[in-house]
Design a protein around this motif. Structure first.
Motif, PDB file in Angstrom:
ATOM      1  N   VAL A  46       1.414 -46.478  -9.514  1.00 39.56           N
ATOM      2  CA  VAL A  46       1.161 -45.392  -8.574  1.00 39.56           C
ATOM      3  C   VAL A  46       2.498 -44.949  -7.977  1.00 39.56           C
ATOM      4  O   VAL A  46       3.173 -45.739  -7.315  1.00 39.56           O
ATOM      5  N   PRO A  47       2.919 -43.706  -8.220  1.00 39.82           N
ATOM      6  CA  PRO A  47       4.221 -43.256  -7.712  1.00 39.82           C
ATOM      7  C   PRO A  47       4.253 -43.246  -6.184  1.00 39.82           C
ATOM      8  O   PRO A  47       3.308 -42.779  -5.547  1.00 39.82           O
ATOM      9  N   ASP A  48       5.326 -43.752  -5.606  1.00 38.42           N
ATOM     10  CA  ASP A  48       5.489 -43.752  -4.153  1.00 38.42           C
ATOM     11  C   ASP A  48       6.983 -43.748  -3.845  1.00 38.42           C
ATOM     12  O   ASP A  48       7.681 -44.752  -4.038  1.00 38.42           O
ATOM     13  N   GLU A  49       7.462 -42.622  -3.370  1.00 39.66           N
ATOM     14  CA  GLU A  49       8.900 -42.451  -3.111  1.00 39.66           C
ATOM     15  C   GLU A  49       9.394 -43.291  -1.937  1.00 39.66           C
ATOM     16  O   GLU A  49      10.607 -43.424  -1.720  1.00 39.66           O
ATOM     17  N   ARG A  50       8.482 -43.903  -1.192  1.00 36.57           N
ATOM     18  CA  ARG A  50       8.895 -44.723  -0.042  1.00 36.57           C
ATOM     19  C   ARG A  50       9.426 -46.088  -0.464  1.00 36.57           C
ATOM     20  O   ARG A  50      10.229 -46.694   0.254  1.00 36.57           O
ATOM     21  N   LEU A  51       8.962 -46.588  -1.614  1.00 42.87           N
ATOM     22  CA  LEU A  51       9.338 -47.940  -2.029  1.00 42.87           C
ATOM     23  C   LEU A  51      10.843 -48.140  -2.199  1.00 42.87           C
ATOM     24  O   LEU A  51      11.396 -49.133  -1.710  1.00 42.87           O
ATOM     25  N   PRO A  52      11.555 -47.265  -2.915  1.00 44.53           N
ATOM     26  CA  PRO A  52      13.010 -47.460  -3.065  1.00 44.53           C
ATOM     27  C   PRO A  52      13.748 -47.474  -1.727  1.00 44.53           C
ATOM     28  O   PRO A  52      14.741 -48.194  -1.562  1.00 44.53           O
ATOM     29  N   ILE A  53      13.244 -46.680  -0.776  1.00 48.89           N
ATOM     30  CA  ILE A  53      13.876 -46.643   0.550  1.00 48.89           C
ATOM     31  C   ILE A  53      13.693 -47.984   1.252  1.00 48.89           C
ATOM     32  O   ILE A  53      14.649 -48.532   1.843  1.00 48.89           O
ATOM     33  N   LEU A  54      12.491 -48.533   1.179  1.00 45.30           N
ATOM     34  CA  LEU A  54      12.244 -49.846   1.777  1.00 45.30           C
ATOM     35  C   LEU A  54      13.089 -50.925   1.114  1.00 45.30           C
ATOM     36  O   LEU A  54      13.645 -51.802   1.784  1.00 45.30           O
ATOM     37  N   ALA A  55      13.173 -50.873  -0.213  1.00 49.86           N
ATOM     38  CA  ALA A  55      13.959 -51.860  -0.954  1.00 49.86           C
ATOM     39  C   ALA A  55      15.415 -51.834  -0.510  1.00 49.86           C
ATOM     40  O   ALA A  55      16.061 -52.887  -0.361  1.00 49.86           O
TER      41      ALA A  55
END
Length: 370
Positions: A46-55
């Motif tokens: 499921v695409p979610d652009e927030r994940l890379p920012i959290l990582a």
């Protein structure tokens, strides 16, 4: 993991869409009925652009997005509930999914056979609706006999179940799906035991040609017809995509796909819109866990409380739940991660009655004794 079954009449684009969604060629897409016999299964992130920012904020390279299991089920024909075509297999497979995606053919192409001879999305929708409805009525008839016998002993639960089945049978006999049958909270638990197919959430996918996607689908006659039909079934949803286009995009890199889509009126991928619509239809949301080991998305149903959300990670988390440290995605990012969010008092300590919200970031405290 959420299981979504892709259904539809033969030759409407199910297997083409499945291959595009899963970026595989597991499903044979051929110009004849029943080219799919055994269901194909694929896992889709499921695409979610927030994940890379959290990582980035928690200094981890491991990202684990949420996932959906898509199942490409054999094409259905009229008479499936009587065993026509691959009806028995179809109905058995569909019982195992959480939600239904029905691909509806909304394109003309003389080179691709239509088993009914003409393109008519409302007729196609009605065929599958009717077959699922008849299958439910057959199932309920057997269950009604069982509960009627038990009710003779005046057992309270048996009487309640038999009464519920009779009401539901009347509703279905009026041509209405079980998902539009109003029940109390107590009855909802009984409904799950009945295993009716028409209670499953349904999402109609209007499959248009690539040329129609290119020119825009605002006044598309087939799509307008489906939209009008949905007014009679407010518990259903729909989205529009071109399986042909999605298949082409699946062969490209993300950068190439974005560049190609830039030439179209709709800039986003139809697959992304399908997933987003499915989430809304199923009343799903996402929360995150973020630490040095990984940044991860977890899918939950709206309205779930903290212990239930903890149980999505592991049953021990729910069984031994104590508290949850929770911060919103916005506050987490704005304050640079856990340390900054705690310093600014943005991290809350929530108990068992806390209802999780979309975008919450959580750290669970639990204790399980042997």
């Amino acid at each position: 993991m959420l299981k979504v079954g892709i259904v539809g009449l033969p030759n409407v684009g199910k297997s083409t869409l499945f291959n595009a969604i899963t970026r595989t060629r597991k499903a044979e897409a051929a110009n004849y009925p029943f080219c799919t016999i055994e269901p194909n299964v694929g896992i889709v992130e499921v695409p979610d652009e927030r994940l890379p920012i959290l990582a980035h904020l928690v200094h981890t390279e491991k990202i684990v997005p949420a996932a959906i299991e898509f199942i490409d089920i054999a094409g259905l024909v009229k008479g499936a509930c009587q065993g026509e075509g691959l009806g028995n297999q179809f109905l058995d497979h569909i019982r195992k999914v959480n939600a239904i995606v029905q691909v509806v053919r909304c394109f003309e192409n003389p080179d691709i056979l239509h088993t009914m001879g003409t393109v008519d999305p409302l007729r196609d929708i009605d065929i599958i609706h009717t077959e699922l409805l008849l299958a439910d009525l057959q199932s309920l008839e057997k269950q009604a006999d069982y509960w009627a016998k038990k009710a003779k002993s005046s057992e309270k639960e048996a009487v309640a179940m038999h009464h519920l089945i009779q009401q539901l049978q009347a509703h279905l006999n009026n041509g209405q799906p079980a998902r539009s049958f109003a029940v109390s909270e107590e009855e909802a638990a009984r409904m799950k035991m009945l295993g009716v197919l028409t209670q499953k959430p349904i999402l109609y996918v209007c499959n248009v040609s690539e040329s129609d996607w290119q020119t825009g689908t605002e006044n598309h006659p087939y799509i307008s017809a489906v939209q009008e039909f949905l007014q009679t079934d407010p518990n259903a949803a729909f989205c529009v995509l071109s399986a042909q286009l999605e298949a082409a995009l699946s062969e490209l890199s993300q950068e190439e796909a974005r560049e190609y889509l830039s030439t179209f009126p709709i800039k986003d991928s139809g697959v992304n819109m399908l997933i987003q619509t499915a989430y809304r239809q199923l009343r799903l949301a996402s929360y995150f866990t973020a630490g040095e080991k990984e940044a991860r998305t977890w899918t939950f149903r709206q309205g779930m409380k903290a212990p239930e959300c903890a149980g999505i990670i592991h049953t021990d988390f729910q069984r031994g739940f104590i508290k949850a440290e929770v911060v919103s995605y916005h506050d987490f990012v704005e304050n640079g991660g856990w340390i900054g969010a705690r310093e600014k008092g943005k991290v809350r300590l929530e108990g068992k009655e806390y209802v999780f919200q979309e975008g919450d970031i959580a750290l669970f405290k639990f204790n399980v004794t042997a």
